[in-house]
Scaffold this motif. Structure first.
Motif, PDB file in Angstrom:
ATOM      1  N   ILE A 130       0.806  -1.217   0.000  1.00  0.00           N
ATOM      2  CA  ILE A 130       0.000   0.000   0.000  1.00  0.00           C
ATOM      3  C   ILE A 130       0.841   1.269   0.000  1.00  0.00           C
ATOM      4  CG2 ILE A 130      -1.970  -1.112   1.094  1.00  0.00           C
ATOM      5  CD1 ILE A 130      -1.188   0.472   3.636  1.00  0.00           C
ATOM      6  N   LYS A 131       2.121   1.168  -0.244  1.00  0.00           N
ATOM      7  CA  LYS A 131       2.972   2.354  -0.262  1.00  0.00           C
ATOM      8  C   LYS A 131       2.589   3.302  -1.396  1.00  0.00           C
ATOM      9  CE  LYS A 131       5.452   1.218   3.255  1.00  0.00           C
ATOM     10  NZ  LYS A 131       5.132   1.741   4.539  1.00  0.00           N
ATOM     11  N   SER A 132       1.944   2.800  -2.426  1.00  0.00           N
ATOM     12  CA  SER A 132       1.573   3.647  -3.555  1.00  0.00           C
ATOM     13  C   SER A 132       0.160   4.215  -3.428  1.00  0.00           C
ATOM     14  CB  SER A 132       1.699   2.863  -4.859  1.00  0.00           C
ATOM     15  OG  SER A 132       0.804   1.783  -4.845  1.00  0.00           O
ATOM     16  N   ILE A 133      -0.480   4.013  -2.275  1.00  0.00           N
ATOM     17  CA  ILE A 133      -1.822   4.546  -2.030  1.00  0.00           C
ATOM     18  C   ILE A 133      -1.723   5.669  -1.013  1.00  0.00           C
ATOM     19  CG2 ILE A 133      -4.134   4.037  -1.183  1.00  0.00           C
ATOM     20  CD1 ILE A 133      -3.690   1.153  -2.060  1.00  0.00           C
ATOM     21  N   THR A 134      -2.336   6.799  -1.347  1.00  0.00           N
ATOM     22  CA  THR A 134      -2.308   7.959  -0.459  1.00  0.00           C
ATOM     23  C   THR A 134      -3.730   8.337  -0.065  1.00  0.00           C
ATOM     24  OG1 THR A 134      -0.333   8.800  -1.554  1.00  0.00           O
ATOM     25  CG2 THR A 134      -1.631  10.384  -0.309  1.00  0.00           C
ATOM     26  N   PRO A 135      -3.985   8.550   1.217  1.00  0.00           N
ATOM     27  CA  PRO A 135      -5.298   9.052   1.628  1.00  0.00           C
ATOM     28  C   PRO A 135      -5.413  10.533   1.274  1.00  0.00           C
ATOM     29  CG  PRO A 135      -4.054   8.165   3.505  1.00  0.00           C
ATOM     30  CD  PRO A 135      -3.142   8.210   2.346  1.00  0.00           C
ATOM     31  N   PRO A 165      -8.959   6.789  -1.147  1.00  0.00           N
ATOM     32  CA  PRO A 165      -7.633   6.355  -1.586  1.00  0.00           C
ATOM     33  C   PRO A 165      -7.348   6.852  -2.999  1.00  0.00           C
ATOM     34  CG  PRO A 165      -9.173   4.535  -1.756  1.00  0.00           C
ATOM     35  CD  PRO A 165      -9.932   5.692  -1.163  1.00  0.00           C
ATOM     36  N   ILE A 166      -6.173   7.424  -3.192  1.00  0.00           N
ATOM     37  CA  ILE A 166      -5.753   7.817  -4.537  1.00  0.00           C
ATOM     38  C   ILE A 166      -4.390   7.186  -4.817  1.00  0.00           C
ATOM     39  CG2 ILE A 166      -7.050   9.980  -4.579  1.00  0.00           C
ATOM     40  CD1 ILE A 166      -4.385  11.439  -4.158  1.00  0.00           C
ATOM     41  N   GLY A 167      -4.139   6.931  -6.070  1.00  0.00           N
ATOM     42  CA  GLY A 167      -2.838   6.405  -6.465  1.00  0.00           C
ATOM     43  C   GLY A 167      -1.794   7.505  -6.349  1.00  0.00           C
TER      44      GLY A 167
END
Length: 82
Positions: free
Chosen positions: A9-14, A64-66
């Protein structure tokens, strides 16, 4: 294991949607930076998408955004943690 420790999930940003005005959606990330959400042609043409994203912005929900392409994700952190 904590979700934050999962390398998937390191590539997912709240982010919180802060502005919605056709054809743009602006979000504020958890780190405090503002990003323009990249929308697909289908999303741009879909009136239900615009109504939904406006409601999400009003409710101040985190989505969640990429991180790399700044796109809304169709899945959330739970899916990435599996």
């Amino acid at each position: 294991m904590l979700i934050d420790d999962n390398p998937k999930i390191k590539s997912i940003t709240p982010a919180q949607i802060t502005k919605v005005f056709y054809p743009y959606v602006i979000a504020k990330t958890e780190a405090g930076s503002y990003v323009n959400i990249n929308l697909s042609d289908k999303e741009r043409k879909d009136p239900l998408f615009w109504e939904s994203i406006s409601n999400i912005a009003k409710a101040k929900l985190w989505v969640p955004i990429g991180e790399r392409f700044h796109q809304l994700l169709s899945y959330d952190w739970t899916y990435a943690a599996e």
